[in-house]
Design a protein around this motif. Sequence first.
Motif, mmCIF file in Angstrom:
data_model
loop_
_atom_site.group_PDB
_atom_site.id
_atom_site.type_symbol
_atom_site.label_atom_id
_atom_site.label_comp_id
_atom_site.label_asym_id
_atom_site.label_seq_id
_atom_site.Cartn_x
_atom_site.Cartn_y
_atom_site.Cartn_z
ATOM 1 N N GLY A 8 1.225 -1.000 -0.079
ATOM 2 C CA GLY A 8 -0.367 -0.115 0.071
ATOM 3 C C GLY A 8 1.111 1.390 0.043
ATOM 4 O O GLY A 8 1.888 1.037 0.026
ATOM 5 N N TYR A 9 -0.013 3.025 -0.588
ATOM 6 C CA TYR A 9 1.012 3.788 0.333
ATOM 7 C C TYR A 9 2.110 3.534 -0.974
ATOM 8 O O TYR A 9 3.204 3.515 -0.870
ATOM 9 N N PHE A 10 2.042 3.358 -2.364
ATOM 10 C CA PHE A 10 2.839 3.286 -3.127
ATOM 11 C C PHE A 10 2.482 3.876 -4.249
ATOM 12 O O PHE A 10 1.690 3.379 -4.563
ATOM 13 N N LEU A 83 12.963 0.065 -1.640
ATOM 14 C CA LEU A 83 11.906 0.722 -2.030
ATOM 15 C C LEU A 83 11.411 0.745 -0.827
ATOM 16 O O LEU A 83 10.276 1.465 -0.770
ATOM 17 N N ASP A 84 11.892 0.821 0.474
ATOM 18 C CA ASP A 84 11.708 1.097 1.664
ATOM 19 C C ASP A 84 9.638 0.721 1.984
ATOM 20 O O ASP A 84 8.992 1.394 2.312
ATOM 21 N N LEU A 85 9.494 -0.446 1.561
ATOM 22 C CA LEU A 85 8.428 -1.173 1.804
ATOM 23 C C LEU A 85 7.931 -1.694 3.092
ATOM 24 O O LEU A 85 6.720 -1.454 3.660
ATOM 25 N N ASP A 86 8.664 -1.305 3.987
ATOM 26 C CA ASP A 86 8.471 -1.979 5.477
ATOM 27 C C ASP A 86 8.210 -1.028 6.753
ATOM 28 O O ASP A 86 7.357 -0.845 7.900
ATOM 29 N N ARG A 87 8.362 0.425 5.780
ATOM 30 C CA ARG A 87 7.824 1.553 6.927
ATOM 31 C C ARG A 87 6.180 1.265 6.803
ATOM 32 O O ARG A 87 5.855 2.320 4.950
#
Length: 305
Positions: A8-10, A83-87
């Motif tokens: 989400g948030y991408f 991609l910093d997907l875990d934040r």
Amino acid sequence: MAFEIETGYFDARKIAASGQVFRMYEAGAGAFDVYSADKHLRLTEERREDGQSCTGTDGPEKDNVILRLYCPEKDLRYWRWYLDLDRDYEAVIRLVDAKDGYLRSCCEAGRGIRILRQNTWEMMISFIISQQKQIPSIRKCIEGLCAKLGSRMEGWYAFPTAEQIAAAGPAGVQGLSLGYRERYIYETAVQYLDHGIPDGTLASMPYSDAKKYLLSFTGIGEKVANCILLFGAGFVDAFPIDTHIKDILYREYYLPNLNGKTPVPQDKLTMRDYERLTEEHFARYSGVRGIVQQWIFASEVAPKG
DNA sequence: ACCCAGGTGCTGC
DNA sequence: GCAGCACATGGG
């Protein structure tokens, strides 16, 4: 190889235009080419229409995007991390002061922008180049530098290493419209080979040590150091203050809060004054101020697709 | 011709 | 510490 990730948030288009990354290109509908150091990623983005397009309300978008990553399997971890997907960015949105209408509109406009975890060396040189230049011109210079000094890959060029830049000598950086930055780039490459990164990675150092280290290079000052820390070392609290952010701080946070006092003209404000303004008005975002900065920059400065 | 761009280094006080 | 200036190049 293709790898599928639900998230989400991408918003890849916003990220590509946000001014934090210079080698991310849209390649047709919902497809992007990303280059980082000596790696390439083809990214596609498929958005599920979960109800409506959340204008007005700030309901969290839950995993409404399917990303497909096309890259060698050995690079998958690199790109996932990149991609910093875990934040949890929705949690940062929830922090935004309800009374701050300006910032609310910025974070709505910037929704979907993640702070990429880019290669530190590439960010050092890229943001040295960025000074006193506009984004399209920065891109051209970087691509020119890659084509001249970077390793040839299949249909593209890797970002040149410090060794490659230093080995080419001062003449290596000439003829690329880099102007007075030629010296900064060459000397930084030589210094980088001398100093290296003290203990492994910048990201593993305390913030103030990492910044001190960056400031020791020729051509890296306060603003560029903060960009490197934010976009190339995972320090999401770093808050780069450039000419645009200065204008915005003055307009949105200085002038409206005078309480009758007569305004000091903007060119009289010092760097300390701007830092003070940020401290005062963005204290509640301590720890994630770089994300807030990026919303502001992207919604007002970055080229609107 | 003039002004500005995701500023920094150097000098002089 | 802080102001004032030079520094290349491209685009409005």
